[in-house]
Motif scaffolding. Structure first.
Motif, PDB file in Angstrom:
ATOM      1  N   ILE A  21      32.615  26.252  -3.903  1.00 54.50           N
ATOM      2  CA  ILE A  21      31.243  26.749  -3.729  1.00 54.50           C
ATOM      3  C   ILE A  21      31.116  28.128  -4.370  1.00 54.50           C
ATOM      4  O   ILE A  21      30.178  28.397  -5.123  1.00 54.50           O
ATOM      5  CB  ILE A  21      30.862  26.799  -2.238  1.00 54.50           C
ATOM      6  CG1 ILE A  21      30.750  25.380  -1.673  1.00 54.50           C
ATOM      7  CG2 ILE A  21      29.547  27.568  -2.037  1.00 54.50           C
ATOM      8  CD1 ILE A  21      30.618  25.323  -0.159  1.00 54.50           C
ATOM      9  N   ALA A  22      32.076  29.015  -4.066  1.00 52.49           N
ATOM     10  CA  ALA A  22      32.034  30.383  -4.603  1.00 52.49           C
ATOM     11  C   ALA A  22      32.143  30.381  -6.125  1.00 52.49           C
ATOM     12  O   ALA A  22      31.400  31.105  -6.803  1.00 52.49           O
ATOM     13  CB  ALA A  22      33.157  31.223  -3.993  1.00 52.49           C
ATOM     14  N   GLU A  23      33.044  29.575  -6.677  1.00 48.31           N
ATOM     15  CA  GLU A  23      33.207  29.516  -8.133  1.00 48.31           C
ATOM     16  C   GLU A  23      31.933  29.031  -8.805  1.00 48.31           C
ATOM     17  O   GLU A  23      31.496  29.587  -9.816  1.00 48.31           O
ATOM     18  CB  GLU A  23      34.374  28.597  -8.497  1.00 48.31           C
ATOM     19  CG  GLU A  23      35.734  29.187  -8.204  1.00 48.31           C
ATOM     20  CD  GLU A  23      36.873  28.213  -8.469  1.00 48.31           C
ATOM     21  OE1 GLU A  23      36.651  27.190  -9.165  1.00 48.31           O
ATOM     22  OE2 GLU A  23      37.974  28.478  -7.968  1.00 48.31           O
ATOM     23  N   ASN A  24      31.338  27.990  -8.260  1.00 55.25           N
ATOM     24  CA  ASN A  24      30.106  27.447  -8.846  1.00 55.25           C
ATOM     25  C   ASN A  24      28.961  28.450  -8.740  1.00 55.25           C
ATOM     26  O   ASN A  24      28.173  28.593  -9.677  1.00 55.25           O
ATOM     27  CB  ASN A  24      29.721  26.129  -8.176  1.00 55.25           C
ATOM     28  CG  ASN A  24      30.638  24.997  -8.555  1.00 55.25           C
ATOM     29  OD1 ASN A  24      31.304  25.031  -9.567  1.00 55.25           O
ATOM     30  ND2 ASN A  24      30.683  23.978  -7.709  1.00 55.25           N
ATOM     31  N   ARG A  25      28.871  29.126  -7.603  1.00 57.57           N
ATOM     32  CA  ARG A  25      27.820  30.127  -7.422  1.00 57.57           C
ATOM     33  C   ARG A  25      27.969  31.242  -8.446  1.00 57.57           C
ATOM     34  O   ARG A  25      26.999  31.638  -9.105  1.00 57.57           O
ATOM     35  CB  ARG A  25      27.888  30.699  -5.994  1.00 57.57           C
ATOM     36  CG  ARG A  25      26.938  31.855  -5.762  1.00 57.57           C
ATOM     37  CD  ARG A  25      27.063  32.431  -4.370  1.00 57.57           C
ATOM     38  NE  ARG A  25      28.360  32.956  -4.034  1.00 57.57           N
ATOM     39  CZ  ARG A  25      28.845  34.144  -4.445  1.00 57.57           C
ATOM     40  NH1 ARG A  25      28.125  34.919  -5.218  1.00 57.57           N
ATOM     41  NH2 ARG A  25      30.040  34.548  -4.064  1.00 57.57           N
ATOM     42  N   ARG A  26      29.186  31.743  -8.607  1.00 59.10           N
ATOM     43  CA  ARG A  26      29.431  32.830  -9.566  1.00 59.10           C
ATOM     44  C   ARG A  26      29.193  32.371 -11.002  1.00 59.10           C
ATOM     45  O   ARG A  26      28.655  33.132 -11.819  1.00 59.10           O
ATOM     46  CB  ARG A  26      30.856  33.351  -9.410  1.00 59.10           C
ATOM     47  CG  ARG A  26      31.047  34.133  -8.126  1.00 59.10           C
ATOM     48  CD  ARG A  26      32.447  34.727  -8.041  1.00 59.10           C
ATOM     49  NE  ARG A  26      32.739  35.148  -6.693  1.00 59.10           N
ATOM     50  CZ  ARG A  26      33.695  34.635  -5.920  1.00 59.10           C
ATOM     51  NH1 ARG A  26      34.495  33.688  -6.380  1.00 59.10           N
ATOM     52  NH2 ARG A  26      33.874  35.076  -4.702  1.00 59.10           N
ATOM     53  N   ALA A  27      29.575  31.136 -11.315  1.00 62.67           N
ATOM     54  CA  ALA A  27      29.379  30.605 -12.667  1.00 62.67           C
ATOM     55  C   ALA A  27      27.895  30.555 -13.033  1.00 62.67           C
ATOM     56  O   ALA A  27      27.536  30.705 -14.198  1.00 62.67           O
ATOM     57  CB  ALA A  27      30.004  29.212 -12.785  1.00 62.67           C
ATOM     58  N   LYS A  28      27.061  30.359 -12.031  1.00 61.12           N
ATOM     59  CA  LYS A  28      25.613  30.331 -12.265  1.00 61.12           C
ATOM     60  C   LYS A  28      24.994  31.718 -12.164  1.00 61.12           C
ATOM     61  O   LYS A  28      23.785  31.876 -12.333  1.00 61.12           O
ATOM     62  CB  LYS A  28      24.945  29.383 -11.276  1.00 61.12           C
ATOM     63  CG  LYS A  28      25.339  27.932 -11.490  1.00 61.12           C
ATOM     64  CD  LYS A  28      24.672  27.028 -10.478  1.00 61.12           C
ATOM     65  CE  LYS A  28      25.124  25.601 -10.661  1.00 61.12           C
ATOM     66  NZ  LYS A  28      24.466  24.931 -11.756  1.00 61.12           N
ATOM     67  N   GLY A  29      25.825  32.718 -11.890  1.00 63.24           N
ATOM     68  CA  GLY A  29      25.332  34.095 -11.825  1.00 63.24           C
ATOM     69  C   GLY A  29      24.508  34.397 -10.595  1.00 63.24           C
ATOM     70  O   GLY A  29      23.632  35.257 -10.628  1.00 63.24           O
ATOM     71  N   LEU A  30      24.764  33.680  -9.505  1.00 63.84           N
ATOM     72  CA  LEU A  30      23.990  33.870  -8.284  1.00 63.84           C
ATOM     73  C   LEU A  30      24.768  34.699  -7.263  1.00 63.84           C
ATOM     74  O   LEU A  30      25.986  34.591  -7.167  1.00 63.84           O
ATOM     75  CB  LEU A  30      23.669  32.521  -7.634  1.00 63.84           C
ATOM     76  CG  LEU A  30      22.797  31.558  -8.424  1.00 63.84           C
ATOM     77  CD1 LEU A  30      22.713  30.219  -7.714  1.00 63.84           C
ATOM     78  CD2 LEU A  30      21.411  32.140  -8.631  1.00 63.84           C
ATOM     79  N   THR A  31      24.029  35.472  -6.484  1.00 63.91           N
ATOM     80  CA  THR A  31      24.629  36.167  -5.351  1.00 63.91           C
ATOM     81  C   THR A  31      24.586  35.227  -4.147  1.00 63.91           C
ATOM     82  O   THR A  31      23.882  34.202  -4.161  1.00 63.91           O
ATOM     83  CB  THR A  31      23.849  37.445  -4.998  1.00 63.91           C
ATOM     84  OG1 THR A  31      22.534  37.068  -4.558  1.00 63.91           O
ATOM     85  CG2 THR A  31      23.763  38.398  -6.175  1.00 63.91           C
TER      86      THR A  31
END
Length: 45
Positions: free
Chosen positions: A10-20
């Motif tokens: 979840i964290a990796e995907n969130r960061r990959a999309k540039g989301l906080t």
């Protein structure tokens, strides 16, 4: 898949999309604390 693996994904995907965490929480209609718990494996039980 173990809880900590799900949270990492979840964290990796969130960061990959540039989301906080706050932005992801808003998208899902949950609190930023919920997203934090997901990523840390605290609420997947």
């Amino acid at each position: 898949m173990e809880e900590n693996q799900i949270g990492r994904q979840i964290a990796e995907n969130r960061r990959a999309k540039g989301l906080t965490q706050e932005q992801l929480a808003e998208e899902f209609g949950v609190s930023p604390q919920a997203v934090s718990k997901w990523e840390n494996g605290g609420s997947l039980r």
